[in-house]
Motif scaffolding. Structure first.
Motif, PDB file in Angstrom:
ATOM      1  N   VAL A   4      11.759  38.810  22.505  1.00  0.00           N
ATOM      2  CA  VAL A   4      12.915  38.136  23.108  1.00  0.00           C
ATOM      3  C   VAL A   4      12.758  36.625  22.991  1.00  0.00           C
ATOM      4  CG1 VAL A   4      14.218  37.775  25.248  1.00  0.00           C
ATOM      5  CG2 VAL A   4      13.246  40.029  24.740  1.00  0.00           C
ATOM      6  N   LYS A   5      13.861  35.960  22.637  1.00  0.00           N
ATOM      7  CA  LYS A   5      13.910  34.499  22.659  1.00  0.00           C
ATOM      8  C   LYS A   5      14.893  34.070  23.748  1.00  0.00           C
ATOM      9  CE  LYS A   5      12.770  33.409  17.840  1.00  0.00           C
ATOM     10  NZ  LYS A   5      13.201  32.670  16.632  1.00  0.00           N
ATOM     11  N   ASP A  21      17.707  39.288  21.544  1.00  0.00           N
ATOM     12  CA  ASP A  21      16.764  40.074  20.754  1.00  0.00           C
ATOM     13  C   ASP A  21      16.446  39.278  19.492  1.00  0.00           C
ATOM     14  OD1 ASP A  21      15.532  41.808  19.026  1.00  0.00           O
ATOM     15  OD2 ASP A  21      16.864  43.489  19.403  1.00  0.00           O
ATOM     16  N   ALA A  22      15.176  38.965  19.296  1.00  0.00           N
ATOM     17  CA  ALA A  22      14.788  38.097  18.183  1.00  0.00           C
ATOM     18  C   ALA A  22      15.037  38.735  16.822  1.00  0.00           C
ATOM     19  CB  ALA A  22      13.311  37.722  18.312  1.00  0.00           C
ATOM     20  N   THR A 559       9.372  29.809  14.332  1.00  0.00           N
ATOM     21  CA  THR A 559       8.262  30.080  15.242  1.00  0.00           C
ATOM     22  C   THR A 559       7.954  31.564  15.240  1.00  0.00           C
ATOM     23  OG1 THR A 559       9.836  30.304  17.043  1.00  0.00           O
ATOM     24  CG2 THR A 559       8.789  28.174  16.788  1.00  0.00           C
ATOM     25  N   GLU A 560       6.738  31.902  15.000  1.00  0.00           N
ATOM     26  CA  GLU A 560       6.203  33.265  15.040  1.00  0.00           C
ATOM     27  C   GLU A 560       6.905  34.213  14.081  1.00  0.00           C
ATOM     28  OE1 GLU A 560       5.099  36.787  18.156  1.00  0.00           O
ATOM     29  OE2 GLU A 560       4.755  34.717  18.671  1.00  0.00           O
ATOM     30  N   LEU A 561       8.186  34.546  14.340  1.00  0.00           N
ATOM     31  CA  LEU A 561       8.899  35.425  13.417  1.00  0.00           C
ATOM     32  C   LEU A 561       9.246  34.643  12.164  1.00  0.00           C
ATOM     33  CD1 LEU A 561      11.344  37.335  15.739  1.00  0.00           C
ATOM     34  CD2 LEU A 561       9.223  38.145  14.752  1.00  0.00           C
ATOM     35  N   HIS A 562       9.022  35.212  11.009  1.00  0.00           N
ATOM     36  CA  HIS A 562       9.276  34.509   9.762  1.00  0.00           C
ATOM     37  C   HIS A 562      10.756  34.470   9.463  1.00  0.00           C
ATOM     38  CE1 HIS A 562       4.959  35.697   8.396  1.00  0.00           C
ATOM     39  NE2 HIS A 562       4.985  34.955   9.477  1.00  0.00           N
ATOM     40  N   MET A 563      11.124  33.596   8.551  1.00  0.00           N
ATOM     41  CA  MET A 563      12.530  33.460   8.180  1.00  0.00           C
ATOM     42  C   MET A 563      13.034  34.694   7.447  1.00  0.00           C
ATOM     43  SD  MET A 563      12.594  29.496   7.052  1.00  0.00           S
ATOM     44  CE  MET A 563      14.351  29.412   6.798  1.00  0.00           C
ATOM     45  N   GLY A 566      13.723  40.850  10.201  1.00  0.00           N
ATOM     46  CA  GLY A 566      14.759  41.863  10.096  1.00  0.00           C
ATOM     47  C   GLY A 566      16.177  41.358  10.150  1.00  0.00           C
ATOM     48  N   ASN A 567      16.427  40.235  10.872  1.00  0.00           N
ATOM     49  CA  ASN A 567      17.809  39.782  10.961  1.00  0.00           C
ATOM     50  C   ASN A 567      18.193  38.917   9.769  1.00  0.00           C
ATOM     51  OD1 ASN A 567      17.412  36.851  11.616  1.00  0.00           O
ATOM     52  ND2 ASN A 567      16.328  37.716  13.363  1.00  0.00           N
ATOM     53  N   GLU A 568      17.269  38.690   8.836  1.00  0.00           N
ATOM     54  CA  GLU A 568      17.553  37.868   7.662  1.00  0.00           C
ATOM     55  C   GLU A 568      17.634  38.762   6.421  1.00  0.00           C
ATOM     56  OE1 GLU A 568      18.278  34.827   7.606  1.00  0.00           O
ATOM     57  OE2 GLU A 568      17.541  33.914   9.433  1.00  0.00           O
TER      58      GLU A 568
END
Length: 675
Positions: A4-5, A21-22, A559-563, A566-568
């Motif tokens: 979570v962000k 949801d990140a 930050t933390e999650l890469h570009m 899953g949402n990319e």
């Protein structure tokens, strides 16, 4: 629950917070609290309240939170209100330029507004024989004795060798005094402007440190272990530790969160983002997937720090009308929120109602012709009629969308007011919206002209709680396409949550070499990684201005999650072609791939364009560079597209220059080349 962000946006009227949801960008929780301008703790109180509520309302485990980011108006408010401390400047220099260095580091009072200033005190140390600790301590004691609360060390050519500046900062820190090295704030030559920039940074340090510590304690109290980030004025985020050193980078932090959302959530490639709040509207241009940047100004004086080019107009969804006689003469800048009034759209009244009108001066010194009313003489609350009410009365806000109100009630109220002005309901409401839209249209046209954004590709994108009230009406006046962001009322909070870690290094280099560029790249990479960016996610942007000899290297990372999380999702050629077709206004069947890499594709199409009073037609070729995530990075007319291997680049660039250079009476015009 997954990762979570949390994003928090401090607006002029309300402070919004969202938990998202990140991975899927689904909104898990959102809250709104009044912005606490008048609280002892300032707006930070609203930040803390909204953070606590968004976690509680969403039943979110603190272990799932991977990021908390917030925008802040503290720096801007401190400068606007003169809530700053006196600054002591220690100028450093040697050699035959000592006289010039003394003058350029003695900046005097720095004007913030008509009657607000930053007070500065100056002491110069000649470093011909080195810099002793005794000299520095004596200078600091003298400046503190005069009233300085923070020290700035500024040396000629300190950007090349900051050792002396850093020595002064270290000694001041040991003495328990806050201090800033000018070369840590800007790497550009120009001693006077660099010194002024460092002074502006220093004068708000105590206030911003206090703010940071309060929020830090709150986050720890809630058991949140995730990094705490702050929105920068250039649209990125930085760590709270970095904010403690360079609070000047948070000027215009609030509006910047909206731009971040426009880029990463709404996916605007080319267009004008119009964020409509309750009191004011922020307008900015996005071109080729990037916002327009400019140098910040304080009191009309240019500083060496970059901010997004954002224009603020003093009208919005909650603006109050001003009436003289039976004519509406203006709308805003005061709003219902500032005056403590209720909107007409959200009070229930009978089908026929007679109001009790009166006029007020919302804030001391304001004109006394702002319109307000009561329903009954003994009503405990007062109301006004805002652009949101006018839009509801004209049925312009879709049912269920943010801002939609009690249409029957607001029409009854509008009928009563219109009768007093001897006009019909439609003309009464349109007059309010016309005044508002004229101000916004004027600003949009100016920004589009300055940025050289092609009007034929112009799309208006609305965000903010007042988006549905105003943006469709503005688009109709401009005959431009528009769209409203999902969850517009919290779009800036979403932008804060999705903000990328960002930093820039600027240097003045006469003939930059490959080694110069690589050194700057390494420095800025180290900076964003220290602020929390994942190294493998970092992208770099290089700008070299030969006229000003300014070299800028910008690094942006997640930050933390890469570009590429899953949402990319990587889009197919079919999906990319559809985006390009809608962007450049050419049928999909007429668009071909003219070049590609693993991450970028170039689509080119042709169309016929009418010219010379629509008598003739010309063939116009448009090339569009789009990344695999669907963001348009570049748009050019009549461009030559070539694809070569990395080893052939230099030869190809030379060939293109030779083929496309134009020789004229005023000299040589070189072609623009994009790699």
């Amino acid at each position: 629950m997954g990762k979570v962000k949390i994003g928090i946006d401090v607006g002029g009227t309300f402070t919004h917070a969202v938990a998202i949801d990140a991975i899927g960008l689904e909104i898990l929780s959102k809250v709104c609290v009044p912005t606490t301008h008048r609280a002892k703790e300032g707006v930070v109180k609203g930040v803390i309240e909204s953070l606590e509520k968004v976690v509680k309302n969403g039943n979110i485990s603190t272990d799932d939170i991977i990021l908390v980011a917030h925008s802040t108006t503290q720096a801007t408010n401190a400068l606007l209100e003169g809530d700053v401390v006196p600054v002591g400047i220690i100028g450093l220099g040697k050699g035959f330029e000592v006289g010039r260095i003394k003058r350029e580091t003695r900046v005097g009072k720095i004007k913030l507004s008509s009657n607000k200033y930053i007070e500065t005190y100056h002491r110069f140390i000649n470093t011909d024989k080195g810099l002793s600790e005794e000299e520095v301590k004596a200078a600091i004691d003298e400046l503190i004795g005069k009233g300085a609360k923070v020290i700035v060390a500024s040396e000629a050519y300190g950007v090349d060798d900051p050792q002396n500046e850093e020595k002064v900062v270290d000694i001041a820190t040991q003495m328990g005094i806050l201090a800033t090295a000018a070369s840590h704030i800007s790497k550009l030559y120009g001693l006077r402007i660099r010194t002024k920039t460092a002074v502006v940074n220093a004068c708000i340090l105590p206030k911003m440190l206090e703010t940071a510590e309060i929020i830090d304690r709150c986050v720890q109290k809630l058991g949140i272990k995730a990094p705490l980030m702050v929105m920068r004025s250039d649209g990125g985020v930085m760590s709270i530790e970095e904010m403690k050193k360079r609070p000047i980078l948070t000027i215009l932090s609030g509006p910047a969160a909206g731009i971040a959302a426009a880029l990463m959530y709404v996916r605007v490639s080319n267009g004008v983002f119009i964020e409509v709040g309750g009191t004011s509207t922020d307008i900015s241009v996005i071109k080729n997937g990037r916002p327009i940047l400019k140098n910040a100004e304080v009191g009309g004086q240019r500083l060496y720090t970059r901010t997004l080019s954002i224009n603020t107009v003093g009208v919005a969804g909650g603006s109050m009308p001003r009436i003289k006689g039976k004519k509406i003469i203006d709308v805003g800048p005061r709003s219902a929120h500032i005056a403590g009034m209720k909107y007409s759209s959200f009070i229930k009244v009978p089908d026929k109602v007679e109001i009790k009108p009166f006029f007020i001066s919302p804030v001391a010194g304001d004109p006394d012709d702002y319109f307000a009313y009561r329903i009954k003489e003994d009503d405990e609350y007062f109301c006004t009629f805002t652009p949101t009410d006018a839009a509801n009365c004209l049925c312009l806000i879709p049912e269920g969308k943010y801002g939609y109100g009690l249409v029957k009630s607001v029409r009854a109220i509008a009928s009563s007011i219109a009768k007093l002005l001897d006009v019909d309901i439609v003309n009464f409401c349109k007059r309010i919206l016309d005044i508002v839209s004229e101000k916004i249209v004027r600003c949009v046209n100016n920004l589009v002209g300055e940025s050289e954004l092609e009007k034929e590709f112009l799309t208006l994108v609305g965000g903010g709680g007042g988006a549905y009230s105003i943006v469709p009406y503005v688009a109709e006046k401009m005959r431009a396409p528009y769209r409203i962001a999902e969850n517009p009322e919290v779009v800036s909070a979403i932008g804060a949550a999705l903000g990328m870690v960002k930093d820039s290094i600027e240097r003045t280099i006469v003939n930059p070499s490959k080694d110069d560029i690589l050194k700057m790249r390494s420095e800025v990479l180290k900076s964003v990684v220290e602020m929390g960016a994942s190294p493998e996610s970092v992208e770099f942007f290089f700008e070299i201005d030969k006229q000003t000899r300014r070299v800028t290297v910008t690094a942006i990372g997640s930050t933390e999650l890469h570009m590429d999380n899953g949402n990319e999702r990587v889009l197919s050629d079919y999906e990319l072609r559809r985006i390009v077709a809608s962007t450049i206004g050419i049928p999909e069947s007429s668009i071909l791939v003219s070049g590609e890499t693993d991450f970028l594709k170039v689509f080119t199409g042709s169309r016929r364009k009418k010219v010379f009073f629509s008598i003739f037609c010309i063939e116009e070729k448009i090339s569009c560079v789009i990344d695999t995530k669907g963001i348009v990075r570049l748009q050019l007319k009549d461009a030559v597209v070539d694809q070569v291997s990395a080893g052939e680049v230099l030869d190809k660039v030379s060939d293109l220059i030779e083929r496309l250079v134009v020789y004229g009476d005023v000299g040589i015009q070189l072609p623009g080349i994009f790699l």
